[in-house]
Motif scaffolding. Structure first.
Motif, short mmCIF file in Angstrom:
data_model
loop_
_atom_site.label_atom_id
_atom_site.label_comp_id
_atom_site.label_asym_id
_atom_site.label_seq_id
_atom_site.Cartn_x
_atom_site.Cartn_y
_atom_site.Cartn_z
N PRO A 155 0.81 -1.22 0.00
CA PRO A 155 0.00 0.00 0.00
C PRO A 155 0.85 1.27 0.00
CG PRO A 155 -0.90 -1.59 1.54
CD PRO A 155 0.42 -2.14 1.10
N GLY A 156 2.02 1.21 0.62
CA GLY A 156 2.92 2.35 0.60
C GLY A 156 3.42 2.66 -0.80
N VAL A 157 3.70 1.62 -1.59
CA VAL A 157 4.11 1.84 -2.98
C VAL A 157 2.92 2.36 -3.79
CG1 VAL A 157 5.06 0.76 -5.05
CG2 VAL A 157 5.88 0.06 -2.80
N LEU B 118 -7.80 6.31 -3.14
CA LEU B 118 -8.85 5.48 -2.57
C LEU B 118 -8.41 4.02 -2.44
CD1 LEU B 118 -11.95 6.93 -4.46
CD2 LEU B 118 -11.46 7.14 -2.03
N SER B 119 -7.66 3.53 -3.42
CA SER B 119 -7.25 2.12 -3.37
C SER B 119 -6.23 1.88 -2.26
CB SER B 119 -6.70 1.67 -4.73
OG SER B 119 -5.52 2.36 -5.07
N TYR B 120 -5.25 2.80 -2.09
CA TYR B 120 -4.28 2.54 -1.02
C TYR B 120 -4.89 2.76 0.36
CZ TYR B 120 -2.78 7.43 0.15
OH TYR B 120 -2.69 8.73 0.58
N MET B 121 -5.85 3.66 0.47
CA MET B 121 -6.50 3.84 1.77
C MET B 121 -7.34 2.61 2.13
SD MET B 121 -5.50 6.52 3.29
CE MET B 121 -6.68 6.49 4.63
N GLU B 122 -8.02 2.02 1.15
CA GLU B 122 -8.78 0.81 1.42
C GLU B 122 -7.84 -0.32 1.86
OE1 GLU B 122 -12.80 -0.86 1.36
OE2 GLU B 122 -11.95 1.15 1.34
N ALA B 123 -6.68 -0.41 1.20
CA ALA B 123 -5.69 -1.41 1.60
C ALA B 123 -5.15 -1.12 3.00
CB ALA B 123 -4.55 -1.45 0.59
N ALA C 17 -5.37 -13.02 6.37
CA ALA C 17 -4.14 -12.92 5.59
C ALA C 17 -4.46 -12.69 4.11
CB ALA C 17 -3.29 -14.17 5.76
N ARG C 18 -5.46 -13.38 3.62
CA ARG C 18 -5.85 -13.27 2.21
C ARG C 18 -6.35 -11.86 1.90
NH1 ARG C 18 -10.65 -13.53 0.23
NH2 ARG C 18 -11.62 -14.47 2.08
N ARG C 19 -7.20 -11.31 2.78
CA ARG C 19 -7.72 -9.97 2.55
C ARG C 19 -6.60 -8.93 2.53
NH1 ARG C 19 -11.59 -11.09 6.98
NH2 ARG C 19 -13.31 -12.22 6.01
N ALA C 20 -5.75 -8.97 3.55
CA ALA C 20 -4.68 -7.97 3.66
C ALA C 20 -3.73 -8.05 2.47
CB ALA C 20 -3.92 -8.15 4.96
N SER C 21 -3.34 -9.27 2.09
CA SER C 21 -2.40 -9.44 0.98
C SER C 21 -3.04 -9.06 -0.35
CB SER C 21 -1.92 -10.89 0.94
OG SER C 21 -1.03 -11.09 -0.13
N GLY C 22 -4.29 -9.48 -0.56
CA GLY C 22 -4.96 -9.18 -1.83
C GLY C 22 -5.15 -7.70 -2.05
N TRP C 23 -5.61 -6.99 -1.03
CA TRP C 23 -5.84 -5.57 -1.18
C TRP C 23 -4.53 -4.79 -1.27
CZ3 TRP C 23 -9.57 -2.28 -2.50
CH2 TRP C 23 -10.85 -2.82 -2.65
N ALA C 24 -3.49 -5.28 -0.63
CA ALA C 24 -2.18 -4.63 -0.77
C ALA C 24 -1.71 -4.70 -2.22
CB ALA C 24 -1.17 -5.30 0.15
#
Length: 500
Positions: free
Chosen positions: A301-303, A354-359, A419-426
């Motif tokens: 998300p930082g990238v 919006l995408s990085y904030m959601e992640a 783990a799946r949610r965090a990794s997928g959205w990242a």
């Protein structure tokens, strides 16, 4: 109206409500204090841009063009004076303890001025995130306090992450690919420690860092099951720096080669090995993937935020040019084609944000730092001065039992779905933000024409810098596959990812 049980079942159908509405779920779970921290972080980044980055970015880029071996120590020292290298170190380990959610808005703001300077500051937390992902509390505490002491004494102490190898880059960031990767960095067990041989390349800030969080393997035939992590400090016998890469963009953040030739690393510098994690609910291979996901769920998300930042920076350059330029007897800003292009650029920057904030929301609720987002712990951490933590935490952090408790709480406490949610959205945020960032740089050059190709106009530098974002932290191709694996494949149980 449907019954509660029926509603619950309907919400779990694809797309799962919890998988897609992180910002809504976060409204009741994320502490309100995070908002104020984000405001403060953005304001601080804007002050830094106005007083330091804006006047130095082009000069640094030119200097690196002339001398690719130049090391921008004065910039590192300035960032150290601003306290940037300890802001997101938890108070538990002597840092300022800012919420992890505030780092991405901070990064976007810095990136709107210069991606190279942003990476030089932000990539310190990539190395630090690998350190934290091992949950070796003794070494986390020791290295964190060295960083804090370096800030206090005016001698920066940075941390790099040593992952990429000459024949294993992106495939080192996914356990299915790691099993087939040509990994060559080998750690051989000897009395009192390990002997490491191998090379790491494209290590951001390598030459500028004091500590290097090294990922190696004990068995090169089974790298996915024998991953091992070490904390390597400058000056260790057998460890030295190789070349600095001559990059197209982000030149101000050096990319280094790290060389290990019969480098002896004592047991006290071992961060984590499979043999230490017996009794956990996951096996060695799954724990290796969890460690990778802990890191990338925080850093991708930082990238994405860097992509949002350069998208915004390119938009602002184009807007300024359109206001200052006349075409066919009227300001360019009043031509409808230019207005449509600028609106498109604004849209791209907004969608990237919006995408990085959601992640960010996803990682705060489900990633490795979710304990720190738990409201009672968050406010306890925020209200208690660091000096009070310093009185009793170092002794507690040095105990092996503390590491065991944290590993059990965090590693076993994360479900596979989390783990799946965090990794997928990242990965989604990384792909969206970086692609939109590159696109806005291209649109800025289209609007500015030949003026955009001049170095002093900054637009061509934005494009050179932005292109790298699509490549590091896992190429965008890999991240698209990870989005499929984590967020799409659950709807198709017959699907298999990373098997080609």
């Amino acid at each position: 109206m449907s019954k509660k049980g029926e509603s619950s079942q309907l919400l779990q159908e694809f797309p799962d409500f919890t998988d897609t509405m992180h910002s809504l779920v976060a409204m009741e779970r994320i502490p309100a204090g995070v908002v104020e921290e984000c405001r403060e972080a953005v304001a601080m980044a804007r002050r830094f841009n106005r007083t330091v980055a804006r006047s130095y970015a082009l000069e640094l880029d030119r200097r690196m063009q002339e001398d690719p071996t130049f090391l921008p120590w004065e910039l590192v020292e300035e960032a150290n004076r601003w306290g940037f290298f300890t802001m997101w170190i938890p108070k538990l380990f002597g840092g300022k303890g800012w919420s992890l959610s505030s780092i991405s808005p901070f990064v976007e703001e810095l990136a709107s001025e210069c991606l190279a300077i942003t990476n030089l500051i932000g990539v310190h937390y990539f190395g630090y995130s690998i350190l934290v992902a091992t949950w070796n509390i003794r070494l986390i505490d020791m290295i964190s306090r060295e960083v804090v002491e370096g800030e206090r004494e005016g001698r920066p102490c940075l941390v790099s992450g040593a992952v990429t190898e000459p024949e294993a880059g992106t495939d080192a960031e996914e356990v299915e690919l790691l099993a087939r990767a040509r990994v060559r960095c080998h750690a051989r067990r000897v009395e009192g420690g390990y002997v490491v041989n191998g090379r790491k390349i494209f290590i951001s800030n390598g030459h500028l860092s004091t500590w290097h969080i090294l990922i190696a393997c004990e068995d090169l035939e089974r790298p996915d099951e024998t991953m091992i992590a070490f904390a390597v400090k400058n000056g260790m016998p057998g460890f030295f720096f190789g070349r600095m890469e001559k990059k197209m963009g982000q030149k101000g953040c050096p990319a280094s080669e790290l060389v290990f030739e019969d480098c002896f690393i004592p047991d006290e510098n071992l961060l984590v090995a499979a043999s230490q994690l017996t009794g956990m609910k996951r096996g060695a291979r799954e724990l290796g993937m969890q460690l990778i996901d802990f890191v990338v769920s925080a850093t991708r998300p930082g990238v994405g935020a860097m992509g949002a930042g350069v998208a915004r920076g390119a938009f602002e350059l184009a807007l300024r040019f359109a206001r200052e330029t006349e075409v066919a007897g009227k300001p360019l800003i009043n031509h409808e084609w230019a207005q449509c292009l600028l609106a498109e650029m604004y849209k791209n920057a907004a969608l990237a944000r919006l995408s990085y904030m959601e992640a960010n929301y996803s990682n705060s609720m489900y990633g490795m730092a979710k304990l720190l987002s738990f409201k009672p712990l968050y406010y306890y951490n925020r209200l208690i001065p660091t000096s009070m933590f310093d009185r009793w935490m170092p002794a507690a952090n040095s105990r092996q039992a503390t590491t065991a408790v944290f590993r059990k709480l965090v590693m076993d406490g994360q479900s596979d779905a989390e783990a799946r949610r965090a990794s997928g959205w990242a990965s989604l945020a990384k792909v969206a933000g970086t692609d939109l960032g590159v696109r806005n740089c291209q649109l800025a050059l289209e609007l500015m024409g030949q003026a955009g190709l001049r170095h002093d106009r900054r637009a061509e530098k934005c494009l050179r810098d932005a292109k790298l974002l699509q490549i590091y932290e896992g190429t965008n191709q890999l991240n698209r596959l990870n989005v499929f694996k984590c967020l799409v494949a659950p709807a198709a149980p017959e699907a298999r990812a990373f098997e080609d």
